[in-house]
Scaffold this motif. Structure first.
Motif, PDB file in Angstrom:
ATOM      1  N   PHE A 380       0.822  -1.141   0.022  1.00  0.00           N
ATOM      2  CA  PHE A 380      -0.111  -0.123  -0.015  1.00  0.00           C
ATOM      3  C   PHE A 380       0.773   1.280   0.154  1.00  0.00           C
ATOM      4  CE2 PHE A 380      -3.428  -2.784   1.460  1.00  0.00           C
ATOM      5  CZ  PHE A 380      -4.387  -2.587   0.585  1.00  0.00           C
ATOM      6  N   LEU A 381       2.111   1.327   0.563  1.00  0.00           N
ATOM      7  CA  LEU A 381       2.820   2.317   0.575  1.00  0.00           C
ATOM      8  C   LEU A 381       3.471   2.650  -0.851  1.00  0.00           C
ATOM      9  CD1 LEU A 381       4.936   1.653   3.805  1.00  0.00           C
ATOM     10  CD2 LEU A 381       3.370   3.728   3.411  1.00  0.00           C
ATOM     11  N   GLU A 382       3.739   1.668  -1.497  1.00  0.00           N
ATOM     12  CA  GLU A 382       4.386   1.987  -2.990  1.00  0.00           C
ATOM     13  C   GLU A 382       2.901   2.414  -3.857  1.00  0.00           C
ATOM     14  OE1 GLU A 382       6.213  -0.654  -6.717  1.00  0.00           O
ATOM     15  OE2 GLU A 382       6.941  -0.778  -4.790  1.00  0.00           O
ATOM     16  N   LYS A 383       1.753   1.717  -3.637  1.00  0.00           N
ATOM     17  CA  LYS A 383       0.979   2.056  -4.349  1.00  0.00           C
ATOM     18  C   LYS A 383       0.291   3.537  -4.037  1.00  0.00           C
ATOM     19  CE  LYS A 383      -0.112  -1.476  -6.777  1.00  0.00           C
ATOM     20  NZ  LYS A 383      -0.070  -1.484  -8.305  1.00  0.00           N
ATOM     21  N   GLY A 384       0.316   4.124  -2.864  1.00  0.00           N
ATOM     22  CA  GLY A 384       0.054   5.275  -2.528  1.00  0.00           C
ATOM     23  C   GLY A 384       1.344   6.201  -3.147  1.00  0.00           C
ATOM     24  N   TYR A 385       2.293   5.884  -3.124  1.00  0.00           N
ATOM     25  CA  TYR A 385       3.430   6.551  -3.808  1.00  0.00           C
ATOM     26  C   TYR A 385       3.272   6.614  -5.425  1.00  0.00           C
ATOM     27  CZ  TYR A 385       8.286   7.576  -5.404  1.00  0.00           C
ATOM     28  OH  TYR A 385       9.416   8.218  -5.841  1.00  0.00           O
ATOM     29  N   ASP A 386       2.920   5.650  -5.925  1.00  0.00           N
ATOM     30  CA  ASP A 386       2.549   5.681  -7.312  1.00  0.00           C
ATOM     31  C   ASP A 386       1.324   6.590  -7.762  1.00  0.00           C
ATOM     32  OD1 ASP A 386       4.395   3.816  -7.806  1.00  0.00           O
ATOM     33  OD2 ASP A 386       3.487   1.945  -8.174  1.00  0.00           O
ATOM     34  N   ARG A 387       0.382   6.431  -6.875  1.00  0.00           N
ATOM     35  CA  ARG A 387      -0.782   7.312  -7.010  1.00  0.00           C
ATOM     36  C   ARG A 387      -0.499   8.913  -7.150  1.00  0.00           C
ATOM     37  NH1 ARG A 387      -6.068   5.364  -5.548  1.00  0.00           N
ATOM     38  NH2 ARG A 387      -6.380   3.678  -6.733  1.00  0.00           N
ATOM     39  N   MET A 388       0.400   9.087  -6.349  1.00  0.00           N
ATOM     40  CA  MET A 388       0.936  10.553  -6.453  1.00  0.00           C
ATOM     41  C   MET A 388       2.047  10.924  -7.593  1.00  0.00           C
ATOM     42  SD  MET A 388       1.262  11.075  -2.272  1.00  0.00           S
ATOM     43  CE  MET A 388       1.392  12.933  -2.611  1.00  0.00           C
ATOM     44  N   ASN A 389       2.130   9.937  -8.396  1.00  0.00           N
ATOM     45  CA  ASN A 389       2.933   9.806  -9.742  1.00  0.00           C
ATOM     46  C   ASN A 389       4.416   9.991  -9.181  1.00  0.00           C
ATOM     47  OD1 ASN A 389       0.793   9.706 -11.447  1.00  0.00           O
ATOM     48  ND2 ASN A 389       0.163  11.967 -11.038  1.00  0.00           N
ATOM     49  N   ALA A 390       4.874   9.715  -8.257  1.00  0.00           N
ATOM     50  CA  ALA A 390       6.185   9.790  -7.829  1.00  0.00           C
ATOM     51  C   ALA A 390       6.728  11.347  -7.890  1.00  0.00           C
ATOM     52  CB  ALA A 390       7.157   8.705  -8.681  1.00  0.00           C
ATOM     53  N   ALA A 391       5.816  12.127  -7.583  1.00  0.00           N
ATOM     54  CA  ALA A 391       6.164  13.288  -7.727  1.00  0.00           C
ATOM     55  C   ALA A 391       7.093  14.081  -6.177  1.00  0.00           C
ATOM     56  CB  ALA A 391       5.044  14.412  -7.377  1.00  0.00           C
ATOM     57  N   ALA A 392       7.882  15.033  -6.481  1.00  0.00           N
ATOM     58  CA  ALA A 392       8.587  15.410  -5.174  1.00  0.00           C
ATOM     59  C   ALA A 392       8.007  15.186  -3.828  1.00  0.00           C
ATOM     60  CB  ALA A 392       9.217  16.613  -5.689  1.00  0.00           C
ATOM     61  N   ALA A 393       6.926  15.790  -3.837  1.00  0.00           N
ATOM     62  CA  ALA A 393       6.145  15.865  -2.764  1.00  0.00           C
ATOM     63  C   ALA A 393       5.833  14.356  -2.173  1.00  0.00           C
ATOM     64  CB  ALA A 393       4.746  16.497  -3.030  1.00  0.00           C
ATOM     65  N   ALA A 394       5.543  13.428  -3.143  1.00  0.00           N
ATOM     66  CA  ALA A 394       5.141  12.125  -2.800  1.00  0.00           C
ATOM     67  C   ALA A 394       6.507  11.519  -2.111  1.00  0.00           C
ATOM     68  CB  ALA A 394       4.785  11.327  -3.908  1.00  0.00           C
ATOM     69  N   LYS A 395       7.721  11.825  -2.653  1.00  0.00           N
ATOM     70  CA  LYS A 395       8.916  11.257  -2.514  1.00  0.00           C
ATOM     71  C   LYS A 395       9.137  11.742  -0.945  1.00  0.00           C
ATOM     72  CE  LYS A 395      11.266  10.939  -6.556  1.00  0.00           C
ATOM     73  NZ  LYS A 395      12.419  11.059  -7.565  1.00  0.00           N
ATOM     74  N   ALA A 396       8.893  13.127  -0.487  1.00  0.00           N
ATOM     75  CA  ALA A 396       9.205  13.789   0.598  1.00  0.00           C
ATOM     76  C   ALA A 396       8.225  12.958   1.807  1.00  0.00           C
ATOM     77  CB  ALA A 396       8.959  15.146   0.630  1.00  0.00           C
ATOM     78  N   LEU A 397       6.876  12.642   1.333  1.00  0.00           N
ATOM     79  CA  LEU A 397       6.061  12.298   2.199  1.00  0.00           C
ATOM     80  C   LEU A 397       6.295  10.874   2.601  1.00  0.00           C
ATOM     81  CD1 LEU A 397       3.180  12.893   3.585  1.00  0.00           C
ATOM     82  CD2 LEU A 397       2.180  11.729   1.621  1.00  0.00           C
ATOM     83  N   LEU A 398       6.727  10.030   1.543  1.00  0.00           N
ATOM     84  CA  LEU A 398       7.099   8.874   1.708  1.00  0.00           C
ATOM     85  C   LEU A 398       8.287   8.492   2.870  1.00  0.00           C
ATOM     86  CD1 LEU A 398       6.739   5.741   1.571  1.00  0.00           C
ATOM     87  CD2 LEU A 398       7.885   5.904  -0.580  1.00  0.00           C
ATOM     88  N   ALA A 399       9.448   9.545   2.304  1.00  0.00           N
ATOM     89  CA  ALA A 399      10.648   9.602   3.114  1.00  0.00           C
ATOM     90  C   ALA A 399      10.444   9.942   4.661  1.00  0.00           C
ATOM     91  CB  ALA A 399      11.811  10.337   2.368  1.00  0.00           C
ATOM     92  N   GLY A 400       9.398  11.018   4.731  1.00  0.00           N
ATOM     93  CA  GLY A 400       9.084  11.494   6.206  1.00  0.00           C
ATOM     94  C   GLY A 400       8.549  10.448   6.790  1.00  0.00           C
ATOM     95  N   LEU A 401       7.526   9.619   6.304  1.00  0.00           N
ATOM     96  CA  LEU A 401       6.632   8.449   7.053  1.00  0.00           C
ATOM     97  C   LEU A 401       7.696   7.600   7.436  1.00  0.00           C
ATOM     98  CD1 LEU A 401       4.128   7.304   8.002  1.00  0.00           C
ATOM     99  CD2 LEU A 401       3.893   6.302   5.463  1.00  0.00           C
ATOM    100  N   MET A 402       8.509   7.250   6.662  1.00  0.00           N
ATOM    101  CA  MET A 402       9.460   6.127   6.781  1.00  0.00           C
ATOM    102  C   MET A 402      10.585   6.431   7.975  1.00  0.00           C
ATOM    103  SD  MET A 402       8.356   3.772   5.346  1.00  0.00           S
ATOM    104  CE  MET A 402       9.509   2.387   6.033  1.00  0.00           C
TER     105      MET A 402
END
Length: 611
Positions: A380-402
């Protein structure tokens, strides 16, 4: 890595510290393969050879302990000097050696955990999530830092869990490699890995279900071909069962009625079912929010529930829904169906539904099932990341969450590792989390006793001894038949000079566990005290009081013919000829050639008009 300086704790004592096969090094390996995991310890405690329902056959981790011992050096502590000072020095040297050895074993445990995580990542990328490398990485990362796995790494005994998961993953990897290559060497390696997984822990047996399921889902084979491709793996399973059947002896009688071996011994049929299903929700809660953590959840920390319990119905609804989703997702060959199945098949083994595991639950027991949990999270984390089109905001959000997950896990795991530093640190912490557990309270009392034994200050010794008693009182109030609690409380009263209470606990141990090795010391001290007291009272011409003292001494050592003779003599002096004669007959049963007893019996028979 902050476990490297830890000593031994909890089950380390059973399978390492007091395991003669391990301490024989390489020469002990044949015995390890031909014995239950706890056989050596059980023998040392005069408990027979199998004190657990179904037994525990996990030789591989114990073989690694034996190899380590060979490398570290076999213990040759000299106990030939039997003087008090000599024995104390020898024991100190042995303890220092064992402690140093444990530091090395902790390093090995961490390195094996690291290796298993690397193999887990490869398993996820190659077998489960081949098109989702980010999901595989995130799943492996969450598994690595999850605080619920602290026990598995910090408790060296739980190396069986680490090795089991390592070889389970390798079995999948090599089975899929063979599926593609058709090379015999890959098949042989897959079968060897499966056998090693089984020899690590029984849990690997579920691969007979998971392997064909994996072929069906990830190789798109039909059901018949998936099962057919898996039949060859029944060969290592058969080898394992042959080895197990020859090694594990039948359990001693009465275990099913012992609450310390059967957590539902006091439950009705409906309470047992409701409680087992209810506890499944506890595991899910700890996977989502791993706090508080405890090494013990035994009786009566988790009270029984019935079908009126809200948690039972909530757990039934949650797990029923998961089973429904699993079925539908497997039909669609969706990876989440495999993840849920992975969670459930391992969970089934630890649920007490299939086999009694001796405890309601345990954090180390969820180790394998948690793989299914982290696969779902990673997906689900990767699917959420893909849903945001791997944008810079998505990278920052995923990195921050991890970062939040890793740091939060670290704040829980690092101090919890130090709780596992020794029995003393672990037990004093965990009794706060499991205040209604018989074992937790007994262990906390023993931790206080250890503090008292490790200081030479008499005032401090007394303070720690007094602190131990309330914990042991609580344990006994929860289970009056638990001999270990009675024994340790009796030893506390002995130190405090309260011989009457020490004698009462000695009698309880004699009643519930007369072969407990540590009973000998308590029994000897109580016996000696009351024999001397009886002789003193007899010399003062106080036959009634002397009789009471001699009866105390005999109760503390019921198999000692000399004490029974003293008691018989006291009965006769008190004109209780019938009781005296009975004591003399028991004396002669134990020692037929006891001349004083024979002579006194002849006099008693003559006085009573008996032949």
């Amino acid at each position: 890595c902050n476990t490297f300086s830890n000593d031994w704790a909890y089950d380390d004592m059973l399978v390492i510290i007091q395991n003669e096969y391990v301490h024989q090094g390489i020469s002990g390996i044949p015995k390890i393969f031909n014995a239950d995991a706890f056989e050596s310890y059980s023998k040392s405690q005069n408990e027979g050879t199998n004190q657990l329902t179904a037994g525990r056959y996990r030789p591989l981790s114990m073989v690694t302990f034996a190899v380590e011992q060979q490398l570290l050096g076999i213990d040759h502590t000299d106990f030939s000097d039997t003087s008090k000072a000599g024995a104390k020095l020898a024991f100190k040297k042995q303890k220092e050696k064992l402690t140093q050895d444990m530091h090395f074993r902790h390093v090995v445990n961490v390195l094996l955990f690291v290796l298993s995580v690397i193999v887990l990542l490869y398993f996820l990328r190659k077998v489960v999530l081949p098109g989702m490398p980010l999901a595989a990485f995130l799943a492996a990362l969450i598994f690595t830092v999850h605080p619920i796995h602290t026990e598995v790494v910090a408790n060296v005994k739980s190396r069986d869990e680490i090795l089991s998961l390592l070889f389970v993953c390798l079995t999948f990897i090599k089975a899929f490699t063979y599926r593609d290559s058709k090379k015999v060497k890959d098949l042989v390696l897959a079968c060897v890995c499966f056998l090693l997984a089984l020899l690590s822990k029984e849990y690997a047996v579920v691969l007979v279900v998971l392997l064909p399921l994996a072929f069906y889902m990830f190789k798109k084979d039909d059901l018949k071909k998936s099962i057919g491709s898996s039949l060859v793996y029944l060969a290592p399973l058969a080898v394992y069962f042959i080895l197990r059947l020859s090694a594990v002896k039948p359990a001693v009688e009465g275990l099913e009625g012992d609450i310390m071996n059967n957590p539902y011994a006091f439950a009705s049929a409906s309470e047992k079912i409701a409680s087992e299903i209810s506890i499944l929700l506890n595991y899910l809660r700890l996977l989502v929010f791993p706090h508080p953590l405890s090494s013990d959840y035994t009786y009566n920390q988790i009270p029984y529930v019935d079908f009126a319990s809200i948690q039972f119905w909530l757990s039934l609804a949650v797990h029923g829904a998961l089973l429904w989703f699993m079925y539908r997702l497997i039909q669609k060959r969706h990876v989440l169906g495999f993840a849920i199945a992975f969670y459930f098949v391992f969970m089934l083994l630890i649920s007490n539904i299939v086999v009694n595991i001796g405890a309601p639950m345990g954090e180390r027991l969820i180790y394998h099932s948690s793989i299914g949990f982290v696969i779902v999270l990673g997906f689900f984390l990767e699917k959420g990341y893909d849903r945001m089109n791997a944008a810079a905001a998505a990278k920052a959000l995923l990195a921050g969450l991890m970062v939040v997950i890793v740091v939060a896990s670290g704040f829980k795991t690092v101090p919890r590792n130090k709780d596992w530093e020794s029995n003393s640190t672990l037990f004093s912490k965990d009794v706060l989390v499991a205040p209604n557990s018989v074992i937790a309270n007994t262990n906390a009392g023993m931790a206080c006793v250890d503090h008292a034994n490790n200081t030479t200050d008499e005032k401090e010794q007394r303070e720690w001894t007094l602190k131990a008693i309330p914990y042991l009182d609580k344990a006994i109030s929860l289970n009056n038949q638990f001999a270990q609690a009675h024994l340790n409380r009796g030893l506390c009263y002995l130190k405090l000079g309260d011989m009457e209470r020490a004698s009462n606990d000695c009698d309880s141990v004699q009643k519930y566990f007369p072969t407990l090795p540590a009973l000998a010391y308590l029994s000897y001290e109580v016996t000696t005290y009351y024999v001397n007291l009886g002789l003193k009272l007899a010399a003062e011409n106080k036959p009634v009081e002397a009789l009471a003292a001699f009866k105390r001494s005999s109760d503390a050592s019921p198999s000692n013919p000399d004490l029974l003779y003293n008691l018989a003599f006291a009965y006769c002096k008190n004109n209780q000829m019938q009781e005296g004669r009975a004591a003399l007959l028991r004396t002669l049963q134990l020692k037929p050639d006891h001349a004083p007893a024979r002579n006194l019996l002849a006099q008693v028979n003559a006085n009573m008009g008996l032949q």
